[in-house]
Design a protein around this motif. Structure first.
Motif, PDB file in Angstrom:
ATOM      1  N   PHE A 312      11.591  -4.656  33.627  1.00  0.00           N
ATOM      2  CA  PHE A 312      10.883  -5.686  32.872  1.00  0.00           C
ATOM      3  C   PHE A 312      10.112  -5.058  31.716  1.00  0.00           C
ATOM      4  O   PHE A 312       9.583  -3.952  31.834  1.00  0.00           O
ATOM      5  CB  PHE A 312       9.910  -6.452  33.769  1.00  0.00           C
ATOM      6  CG  PHE A 312      10.566  -7.230  34.866  1.00  0.00           C
ATOM      7  CD1 PHE A 312      11.194  -8.433  34.597  1.00  0.00           C
ATOM      8  CD2 PHE A 312      10.576  -6.751  36.166  1.00  0.00           C
ATOM      9  CE1 PHE A 312      11.813  -9.153  35.600  1.00  0.00           C
ATOM     10  CE2 PHE A 312      11.194  -7.458  37.181  1.00  0.00           C
ATOM     11  CZ  PHE A 312      11.818  -8.659  36.905  1.00  0.00           C
ATOM     12  N   SER A 313      10.043  -5.776  30.615  1.00  0.00           N
ATOM     13  CA  SER A 313       9.297  -5.276  29.466  1.00  0.00           C
ATOM     14  C   SER A 313       8.238  -6.262  28.981  1.00  0.00           C
ATOM     15  O   SER A 313       7.349  -5.893  28.213  1.00  0.00           O
ATOM     16  CB  SER A 313      10.251  -4.951  28.304  1.00  0.00           C
ATOM     17  OG  SER A 313      10.991  -6.095  27.924  1.00  0.00           O
ATOM     18  N   VAL A 314       8.289  -7.525  29.433  1.00  0.00           N
ATOM     19  CA  VAL A 314       7.322  -8.539  29.010  1.00  0.00           C
ATOM     20  C   VAL A 314       6.644  -9.109  30.250  1.00  0.00           C
ATOM     21  O   VAL A 314       7.279  -9.804  31.053  1.00  0.00           O
ATOM     22  CB  VAL A 314       7.995  -9.674  28.214  1.00  0.00           C
ATOM     23  CG1 VAL A 314       6.932 -10.640  27.685  1.00  0.00           C
ATOM     24  CG2 VAL A 314       8.824  -9.116  27.072  1.00  0.00           C
ATOM     25  N   VAL A 315       5.356  -8.817  30.399  1.00  0.00           N
ATOM     26  CA  VAL A 315       4.634  -9.218  31.616  1.00  0.00           C
ATOM     27  C   VAL A 315       3.456 -10.142  31.337  1.00  0.00           C
ATOM     28  O   VAL A 315       2.803 -10.603  32.265  1.00  0.00           O
ATOM     29  CB  VAL A 315       4.112  -7.978  32.371  1.00  0.00           C
ATOM     30  CG1 VAL A 315       5.252  -7.055  32.748  1.00  0.00           C
ATOM     31  CG2 VAL A 315       3.065  -7.222  31.548  1.00  0.00           C
ATOM     32  N   ASP A 316       3.167 -10.396  30.061  1.00  0.00           N
ATOM     33  CA  ASP A 316       1.936 -11.101  29.726  1.00  0.00           C
ATOM     34  C   ASP A 316       2.153 -12.411  28.974  1.00  0.00           C
ATOM     35  O   ASP A 316       1.227 -12.950  28.368  1.00  0.00           O
ATOM     36  CB  ASP A 316       1.028 -10.198  28.879  1.00  0.00           C
ATOM     37  CG  ASP A 316       1.682  -9.778  27.565  1.00  0.00           C
ATOM     38  OD1 ASP A 316       2.893 -10.048  27.388  1.00  0.00           O
ATOM     39  OD2 ASP A 316       0.977  -9.183  26.719  1.00  0.00           O
ATOM     40  N   ARG A 317       3.352 -12.965  29.014  1.00  0.00           N
ATOM     41  CA  ARG A 317       3.604 -14.230  28.364  1.00  0.00           C
ATOM     42  C   ARG A 317       4.806 -14.907  29.007  1.00  0.00           C
ATOM     43  O   ARG A 317       5.655 -14.242  29.624  1.00  0.00           O
ATOM     44  CB  ARG A 317       3.848 -14.068  26.864  1.00  0.00           C
ATOM     45  CG  ARG A 317       5.037 -13.200  26.496  1.00  0.00           C
ATOM     46  CD  ARG A 317       5.166 -13.025  24.985  1.00  0.00           C
ATOM     47  NE  ARG A 317       5.540 -14.268  24.318  1.00  0.00           N
ATOM     48  CZ  ARG A 317       4.705 -15.018  23.599  1.00  0.00           C
ATOM     49  NH1 ARG A 317       3.450 -14.662  23.443  1.00  0.00           N
ATOM     50  NH2 ARG A 317       5.120 -16.116  23.022  1.00  0.00           N
ATOM     51  N   GLY A 318       4.887 -16.220  28.859  1.00  0.00           N
ATOM     52  CA  GLY A 318       6.014 -16.938  29.397  1.00  0.00           C
ATOM     53  C   GLY A 318       7.222 -16.853  28.486  1.00  0.00           C
ATOM     54  O   GLY A 318       7.088 -16.670  27.270  1.00  0.00           O
ATOM     55  N   CYS A 319       8.387 -16.974  29.060  1.00  0.00           N
ATOM     56  CA  CYS A 319       9.624 -17.002  28.274  1.00  0.00           C
ATOM     57  C   CYS A 319       9.744 -18.329  27.526  1.00  0.00           C
ATOM     58  O   CYS A 319      10.329 -18.391  26.446  1.00  0.00           O
ATOM     59  CB  CYS A 319      10.813 -16.817  29.217  1.00  0.00           C
ATOM     60  SG  CYS A 319      12.432 -17.036  28.478  1.00  0.00           S
ATOM     61  N   CYS A 320       9.169 -19.375  28.092  1.00  0.00           N
ATOM     62  CA  CYS A 320       9.216 -20.700  27.478  1.00  0.00           C
ATOM     63  C   CYS A 320       7.851 -21.361  27.615  1.00  0.00           C
ATOM     64  O   CYS A 320       7.399 -21.628  28.732  1.00  0.00           O
ATOM     65  CB  CYS A 320      10.293 -21.562  28.149  1.00  0.00           C
ATOM     66  SG  CYS A 320      10.588 -23.141  27.337  1.00  0.00           S
ATOM     67  N   GLY A 321       7.196 -21.599  26.509  1.00  0.00           N
ATOM     68  CA  GLY A 321       5.870 -22.204  26.534  1.00  0.00           C
ATOM     69  C   GLY A 321       5.304 -22.296  25.136  1.00  0.00           C
ATOM     70  O   GLY A 321       5.965 -21.926  24.161  1.00  0.00           O
ATOM     71  N   VAL A 322       4.074 -22.765  25.041  1.00  0.00           N
ATOM     72  CA  VAL A 322       3.444 -23.008  23.746  1.00  0.00           C
ATOM     73  C   VAL A 322       2.064 -22.365  23.720  1.00  0.00           C
ATOM     74  O   VAL A 322       1.342 -22.377  24.719  1.00  0.00           O
ATOM     75  CB  VAL A 322       3.310 -24.526  23.480  1.00  0.00           C
ATOM     76  CG1 VAL A 322       2.593 -24.780  22.157  1.00  0.00           C
ATOM     77  CG2 VAL A 322       4.679 -25.189  23.492  1.00  0.00           C
ATOM     78  N   GLY A 323       1.699 -21.808  22.571  1.00  0.00           N
ATOM     79  CA  GLY A 323       0.358 -21.276  22.381  1.00  0.00           C
ATOM     80  C   GLY A 323       0.218 -19.838  22.809  1.00  0.00           C
ATOM     81  O   GLY A 323       1.204 -19.116  23.017  1.00  0.00           O
TER      82      GLY A 323
END
Length: 383
Positions: A312-323
């Motif tokens: 994994f390389s992205v742990v601090d944001r959703g793959c699909c979301g806003v803001g």
């Protein structure tokens, strides 16, 4: 760092903003949704030929809901694209891009994916039923900000109603007792009792109970509910603990530096500790019962602490979301999600990706006692 426990105004704004969004969203998802054919999940080709248990019965919240909220007057729904983008059936109501944790567990047990209670009929129920409902909690009042949901107490009543159908198809009470006694009952409850109850400013719960008192209240009620399932014939239980709530994108979005909220994480410690102790008590006091506790918090924390070792390389944001952190609003209808979903831990503001769900399921299935206590799911199935 903005703590939801210390900053009620921040949570009030977040709640109001999210509620307005969901009020608009519910109009959208009540319309017929297009079924988008996704790629088959990994487990489709891995199902063993031998069924290890007769059935898998599932109780819980949005982490494992597979469509029970679709026809409810609820603001918590996922029956629209891009949910299910990587699931062969498209958007079914799963709050994921693909498999949930219990989907993978069903595959590992050699079972077909169990249907949601809202759709289960005929011989479908013989391999199990999923009663989980988004926004549901151990407490009946939990999740009322999302309107329609099916609390754990009602999920148990729904299971009781299913027993008549199973009895008829198996040909008698004796065969029912044998089948139910060998089946696995997976329960994943507690997250919403914190996120959509204790931490919400429109609930008085936080003013009535300390964190330890609330955990005791939850686990006492939990033990009673699980005993009810035992009295209905259940013997093999798998209980998923509450995960690392302070690090989900929804909470990260409320921090100026996108840091995990340690206060929220500490809040769930006593619940998980009490639930683990409850497992010891129930195993000792309910003849023939075998309860297993899954330390989801530790499993998830290990992945977040060592993401590259798991790919994994992205742990601090959703793959699909806003803001901020893609966590201020959850995945919108027909929003374009990230393309590298295999590298993301979180799918949306609250839920993990299919890849994490599959990973947690496999850890739980064959893992050591530090993960699955006192035995793992595979060992439970062979009992």
């Amino acid at each position: 760092m903005i703590s939801p426990m210390a900053n009620g105004a921040s949570f009030a704004f977040s709640f109001t903003f999210t509620f307005v969004f969901f009020f608009i969203l519910v109009v959208v998802v009540w319309m017929p949704c297009a079924v988008v054919e996704g790629q088959p999940a990994d487990g489709e080709s891995r199902r063993p030929r031998q069924e290890m248990v007769p059935a898998l019965f599932v109780f819980g919240d949005s982490l494992i809901d597979n469509g029970n909220n679709n026809n409810l007057p609820s603001l918590a729904k996922a029956n629209y694209y891009p949910y299910g983008i990587d699931f062969r059936g498209g958007p079914t109501g799963r709050f994921s891009n693909g498999y949930t944790m219990v989907d993978e567990i069903a595959e590992l047990l050699g079972l077909p994916l169990v249907p949601p209670f809202s759709e289960a009929s005929g011989s479908d129920v013989l391999h199990g039923v999923n009663y989980a409902s988004a926004a549901a909690g151990i407490l009946d009042i939990t999740g009322r900000n999302f309107m329609g949901r099916i609390p754990f107490n009602q999920q148990i009543e729904n299971f009781q109603g299913t027993l008549d159908s199973i009895t008829t198809q198996l040909g008698g009470v004796d065969r029912l007792s044998q089948s139910i006694g060998r089946s696995i009952f997976f329960v994943g409850m507690g997250s919403n009792d914190y996120l959509n109850n204790y931490l919400m400013p429109n609930y008085v719960t936080r003013n009535q109970y300390t964190g330890q008192q609330f955990a005791s209240l939850l686990v006492d009620e939990y033990a009673r509910q699980l005993t009810t399932l035992y009295n209905l014939g259940a013997r093999k239980f798998v209980l998923a603990g509450v995960g690392i709530l302070g690090c989900i994108p929804s909470i990260l979005a409320q921090s100026l530096n996108s840091s995990c909220d340690l206060d929220v994480n500490k809040l769930v410690f006593p619940f998980n500790a009490n639930a683990r102790s409850m497992v010891d008590g129930l195993n000792a006091n309910l003849p023939g019962a075998r309860f297993v506790f899954l330390d989801v918090y530790s499993m998830f924390n290990h992945v977040l602490s060592n993401p590259t070792s798991y790919g994994f390389s992205v742990v601090d944001r959703g793959c699909c979301g806003v803001g901020r952190n893609a966590g201020q609003l959850t995945c919108l209808p027909f929003q374009t999600p990230c393309t590298e979903r295999e590298s993301y831990v979180f799918w949306d503001a609250f839920h993990p990706t299919e890849r994490i769900n599959v990973l947690l399921a496999r850890m739980s299935f064959t893992g050591p006692a530090s993960i699955a206590y006192p035995i793992n799911i595979q060992q439970l199935a062979f009992l």
